[in-house]
Design a protein around this motif. Structure first.
Motif, mmCIF file in Angstrom:
data_model
loop_
_atom_site.group_PDB
_atom_site.id
_atom_site.type_symbol
_atom_site.label_atom_id
_atom_site.label_comp_id
_atom_site.label_asym_id
_atom_site.label_seq_id
_atom_site.Cartn_x
_atom_site.Cartn_y
_atom_site.Cartn_z
ATOM 1 N N ILE A 89 0.834 -1.207 0.000
ATOM 2 C CA ILE A 89 0.000 0.000 0.000
ATOM 3 C C ILE A 89 0.866 1.253 0.000
ATOM 4 O O ILE A 89 0.614 2.211 -0.749
ATOM 5 N N ASN A 90 1.907 1.268 0.816
ATOM 6 C CA ASN A 90 2.745 2.465 0.865
ATOM 7 C C ASN A 90 3.485 2.675 -0.450
ATOM 8 O O ASN A 90 3.660 3.809 -0.897
ATOM 9 N N THR A 91 3.923 1.601 -1.079
ATOM 10 C CA THR A 91 4.574 1.742 -2.388
ATOM 11 C C THR A 91 3.583 2.292 -3.408
ATOM 12 O O THR A 91 3.909 3.195 -4.191
ATOM 13 N N ALA A 92 2.358 1.775 -3.381
ATOM 14 C CA ALA A 92 1.333 2.274 -4.305
ATOM 15 C C ALA A 92 1.061 3.761 -4.071
ATOM 16 O O ALA A 92 0.936 4.543 -5.013
ATOM 17 N N GLN A 93 1.013 4.158 -2.804
ATOM 18 C CA GLN A 93 0.735 5.565 -2.495
ATOM 19 C C GLN A 93 1.846 6.487 -2.968
ATOM 20 O O GLN A 93 1.607 7.657 -3.256
ATOM 21 N N THR A 94 3.071 5.965 -3.047
ATOM 22 C CA THR A 94 4.152 6.793 -3.577
ATOM 23 C C THR A 94 3.985 7.009 -5.078
ATOM 24 O O THR A 94 4.346 8.060 -5.606
ATOM 25 N N LEU A 95 3.399 6.034 -5.756
ATOM 26 C CA LEU A 95 3.349 6.082 -7.221
ATOM 27 C C LEU A 95 2.072 6.668 -7.796
ATOM 28 O O LEU A 95 1.994 6.926 -8.993
ATOM 29 N N GLY A 96 1.056 6.881 -6.988
ATOM 30 C CA GLY A 96 -0.178 7.448 -7.530
ATOM 31 C C GLY A 96 -1.183 7.753 -6.447
ATOM 32 O O GLY A 96 -0.956 7.456 -5.264
ATOM 33 N N GLY A 97 -2.304 8.325 -6.848
ATOM 34 C CA GLY A 97 -3.292 8.764 -5.867
ATOM 35 C C GLY A 97 -4.677 8.177 -6.085
ATOM 36 O O GLY A 97 -5.612 8.505 -5.356
ATOM 37 N N ALA A 98 -4.828 7.325 -7.097
ATOM 38 C CA ALA A 98 -6.125 6.686 -7.371
ATOM 39 C C ALA A 98 -5.855 5.190 -7.454
ATOM 40 O O ALA A 98 -5.649 4.630 -8.523
ATOM 41 N N ILE A 99 -5.849 4.565 -6.287
ATOM 42 C CA ILE A 99 -5.324 3.206 -6.188
ATOM 43 C C ILE A 99 -6.438 2.169 -6.340
ATOM 44 O O ILE A 99 -7.531 2.318 -5.781
ATOM 45 N N GLY A 100 -6.138 1.150 -7.116
ATOM 46 C CA GLY A 100 -7.081 0.057 -7.300
ATOM 47 C C GLY A 100 -6.551 -1.196 -6.627
ATOM 48 O O GLY A 100 -5.391 -1.546 -6.807
ATOM 49 N N THR A 101 -7.402 -1.860 -5.852
ATOM 50 C CA THR A 101 -6.961 -3.082 -5.165
ATOM 51 C C THR A 101 -7.521 -4.318 -5.860
ATOM 52 O O THR A 101 -8.662 -4.339 -6.316
ATOM 53 N N LEU A 102 -6.690 -5.341 -5.907
ATOM 54 C CA LEU A 102 -7.078 -6.676 -6.378
ATOM 55 C C LEU A 102 -7.116 -7.572 -5.154
ATOM 56 O O LEU A 102 -6.094 -7.743 -4.486
ATOM 57 N N SER A 103 -8.280 -8.152 -4.859
ATOM 58 C CA SER A 103 -8.378 -8.914 -3.616
ATOM 59 C C SER A 103 -8.999 -10.284 -3.828
ATOM 60 O O SER A 103 -9.483 -10.612 -4.915
ATOM 61 N N LEU A 104 -8.997 -11.078 -2.782
ATOM 62 C CA LEU A 104 -9.756 -12.331 -2.766
ATOM 63 C C LEU A 104 -11.242 -11.995 -2.738
ATOM 64 O O LEU A 104 -11.636 -10.825 -2.620
ATOM 65 N N GLU A 105 -12.079 -13.041 -2.802
ATOM 66 C CA GLU A 105 -13.529 -12.803 -2.906
ATOM 67 C C GLU A 105 -14.109 -12.016 -1.738
ATOM 68 O O GLU A 105 -15.132 -11.355 -1.877
ATOM 69 N N GLY A 106 -13.462 -12.081 -0.593
ATOM 70 C CA GLY A 106 -13.964 -11.351 0.573
ATOM 71 C C GLY A 106 -13.949 -9.838 0.413
ATOM 72 O O GLY A 106 -14.517 -9.115 1.225
ATOM 73 N N GLY A 107 -13.280 -9.334 -0.618
ATOM 74 C CA GLY A 107 -13.237 -7.891 -0.850
ATOM 75 C C GLY A 107 -12.109 -7.208 -0.101
ATOM 76 O O GLY A 107 -11.186 -7.864 0.381
ATOM 77 N N VAL A 108 -12.198 -5.883 -0.025
ATOM 78 C CA VAL A 108 -11.130 -5.100 0.600
ATOM 79 C C VAL A 108 -11.261 -5.174 2.112
ATOM 80 O O VAL A 108 -12.257 -4.706 2.665
ATOM 81 N N PRO A 109 -10.285 -5.727 2.817
ATOM 82 C CA PRO A 109 -10.355 -5.759 4.282
ATOM 83 C C PRO A 109 -10.381 -4.334 4.846
ATOM 84 O O PRO A 109 -9.792 -3.416 4.259
ATOM 85 N N SER A 110 -11.048 -4.162 5.970
ATOM 86 C CA SER A 110 -11.144 -2.822 6.558
ATOM 87 C C SER A 110 -9.754 -2.281 6.894
ATOM 88 O O SER A 110 -9.516 -1.072 6.830
#
Lengths: 221, 221
Positions: A103-124
């Motif tokens: 997540i921190n690496t993604a935040q360095t590279l952009g500001g509109a982040i998309g997550t790829l997750s298991l079926e349970g979705g994005v954990p809180s």
């Protein structure tokens, strides 16, 4: 510079080389890092959601503590960062969780982040780290646990999900399960997509590379 | 894997090898990265505070755009991340700012972060990124601009300031001026202190290492 990284896998597996796969990915990308891996007991389906994460914390802490005396730094190869806060507070070597790292690496590279997750979705937990920078999220259909990701069908589903995130306008893709690194499809997806795709296991190695020869990290051998 | 990184320096200097120093630090730590550097015009004192940062943005953007066509990714070597958002939105290659890179790396390694800054203190931009994880901050006495950091007195002041952050209970130290990398004292401080000390310039290289051969990054040559 050299660094010996202990890698805790949260998927119970019998064969050491299978357990060592994440460590090998890190060694291949960062030749000055060597790794020793160990997996937790009693988790043949890994840690598929946050309820399972709570229950797995003692297992992760125990495995981490068994590796700690012989390594310079520890990696917990699970994006839910099980036991990471506790280990950071109580061990005298650096501890890197895959969740914070990706997540921190993604935040360095952009500001509109998309997550790829298991079926349970994005954990809180992950949603909390991303805050307003969580732009879109896609669950890989069929991926009830990490084991699905390493099937041919699973790999195709990851690719399709990544494409959807780009269509949704994401400027970075953050896979939030280290099983996506195991699946081996991320380099291909990164080559196909027009935005950075952050490998969660490699992002652990990336943080480890910043550690110098101080703060509990042994001198170059 | 190989990656050609363009490095924008925000301190105006005549000698290319002096301008190239941050790039050389990255190349030394990450041998698969090569760098080409360029500095902005009209800034012999760098960017000492946020007012100066606003004024410098067009210079940074222009220099970055001049490097962009010949590199795989860009680094803006200033912890205030001047023009980084704009460049990320408008260029088709990854753009890495030193501020996000050092703060995000620190956040992966701990939760009570101490910042080392110039005399102006912690910029609101950095405080915003850290939120509740900003545990303590120390300004290097005498460091009105980055140029002071590379004097012998400046180096001693950085060391003393780092020690104070540890005494204050910080579990990670984040120097928030890339001049602290130029000063060359961070490896020594990291070796002396019991907590990770994040080099802001190396943290740029660390993020760059996660980029694969896709998303605008040329294939390995």
């Amino acid at each position: 510079m050299s660094l010996h990284l202990g890698v805790v896998r949260v998927l119970t597996q019998e064969d050491y080389e299978v357990t060592a796969l994440h460590g090998r990915l890190i060694e291949d990308r960062y030749p000055s890092i060597t790794t020793t891996s160990a997996c937790i007991d009693d988790h043949p389906d890994g840690i598929p959601d946050e309820a399972a994460e709570k229950a797995a914390e003692p297992y992760v802490a125990e495995t981490a503590r068994s590796l700690a005396p012989t390594v310079d730094a520890l990696a917990i190869s699970c994006a839910l960062d099980p036991a990471v806060d506790e280990l950071q507070r109580t061990l005298d070597i650096p501890v890197i969780g895959a969740g914070r790292a990706v997540i921190n690496t993604a935040q360095t590279l952009g500001g509109a982040i998309g997550t790829l997750s298991l079926e349970g979705g994005v954990p809180s937990y992950i949603a909390g780290l991303l805050g307003g920078e969580l732009h879109a999220s896609v669950s890989v259909p069929g991926a009830e646990t990490t084991n699905y990701l390493t099937t041919d069908e699973g790999r195709r589903s990851i690719e399709a999900a990544a494409e959807q995130l780009v269509d949704d306008g994401c400027d970075v893709i953050a896979p939030i399960c280290t099983g996506m690194s195991t699946a081996g499809v991320l380099p291909h997806i990164a080559a196909e997509q027009p935005v950075p795709v952050i490998d969660p296991v490699l992002s652990i190695g990336s943080v480890a590379m910043v550690l110098d020869s101080g703060h509990g990290v042994a001198s170059p051998g």
